[in-house]
Design an enzyme around this catalytic site. Structure first.
Site, PDB file in Angstrom:
ATOM      1  N   LEU A 155      31.728 116.657  38.061  1.00 32.48           N
ATOM      2  CA  LEU A 155      31.028 116.809  39.304  1.00 32.48           C
ATOM      3  C   LEU A 155      30.365 118.131  39.178  1.00 32.48           C
ATOM      4  CD1 LEU A 155      33.851 115.971  41.946  1.00 32.48           C
ATOM      5  CD2 LEU A 155      31.721 114.486  41.137  1.00 32.48           C
ATOM      6  N   ALA A 156      29.291 118.566  40.131  1.00 28.53           N
ATOM      7  CA  ALA A 156      28.638 119.713  39.873  1.00 28.53           C
ATOM      8  C   ALA A 156      29.481 121.032  40.019  1.00 28.53           C
ATOM      9  CB  ALA A 156      27.363 119.686  40.778  1.00 28.53           C
ATOM     10  N   CYS A 157      30.448 120.969  40.451  1.00 21.96           N
ATOM     11  CA  CYS A 157      31.328 122.142  40.763  1.00 21.96           C
ATOM     12  C   CYS A 157      32.386 122.070  39.516  1.00 21.96           C
ATOM     13  CB  CYS A 157      32.218 121.996  41.995  1.00 21.96           C
ATOM     14  SG  CYS A 157      33.390 120.536  42.041  1.00 21.96           S
ATOM     15  N   GLY A 158      32.244 121.536  38.604  1.00 24.36           N
ATOM     16  CA  GLY A 158      32.865 121.499  37.305  1.00 24.36           C
ATOM     17  C   GLY A 158      34.296 121.000  37.265  1.00 24.36           C
TER      18      GLY A 158
END
Length: 182
Positions: A155-158
């Site tokens: 995900l974009a948050c890692g």
């Protein structure tokens, strides 16, 4: 498959907006006439000009622009479109629709339409699994809205989890099936 179905593509504020540009391109390539409506948050991630170039149509970015014309309002578009796709769909848009909140062009067009609605969520996995969001999804499913499950992955948050926007191929397959049924 070539067709001439008018489709409203709602794009909401998610990093997955870049995939919506590819999706719009594939829809046009497959003969769909695509009308893009972007929320204010979506415009923070990708420019309306991207979709305008892909679809060869003016992108709707606000409820009442300075050059507002009644024939370009949400009611005529809601009547014209035979299918509504919201991709990516944030928890915010899902919550608004589930609770009857119509405070922007996209939500008013959805509520004014009789067309089938297909929603492809994209968000952090914790948000996606939140009981409030799941309740809203269940409520929308109960009145006939179709959901395309997000995918698992980075995900974009890692972090890793379920929340990635479904692939363009999966979304296109569902759109073709929904269109065929109607």
């Amino acid at each position: 498959m070539k067709n001439s179905t008018e489709i409203l593509l709602g794009v909401t504020g998610s990093i997955a907006c870049y995939k919506a540009a590819d999706l719009a391109s594939k829809l046009v390539q497959n003969g769909y006439s695509v009308h893009v409506v972007m929320t204010a948050a979506a415009q923070k991630f990708i420019a309306p000009l991207t979709f305008q170039t892909i679809t060869c149509r003016k992108v709707i970015t606000e409820m009442f622009p300075q050059d507002y014309e009644v024939e370009e309002g949400h009611i005529p578009l809601a009547r014209l479109c035979r299918l509504i796709l919201i991709a990516p769909a944030t928890a915010n848009i899902i919550g608004k629709l589930a609770n009857g909140i119509a405070d922007d062009y996209l939500t008013t067009a959805v509520m004014a339409s009789k067309a089938p609605v297909v929603i492809a969520p994209a968000m952090n996995d914790v948000m996606y699994n939140n009981p409030v969001l799941q309740k809203n999804i269940k409520a929308l499913k109960s009145i006939g809205y179709d959901f395309i499950e997000p995918e698992k992955g980075r995900l974009a948050c890692g972090t890793e989890g379920k929340g990635r926007l479904a692939s363009v191929e999966v979304i296109m397959d569902r759109i073709d099936k929904v269109r065929i049924k109607n």
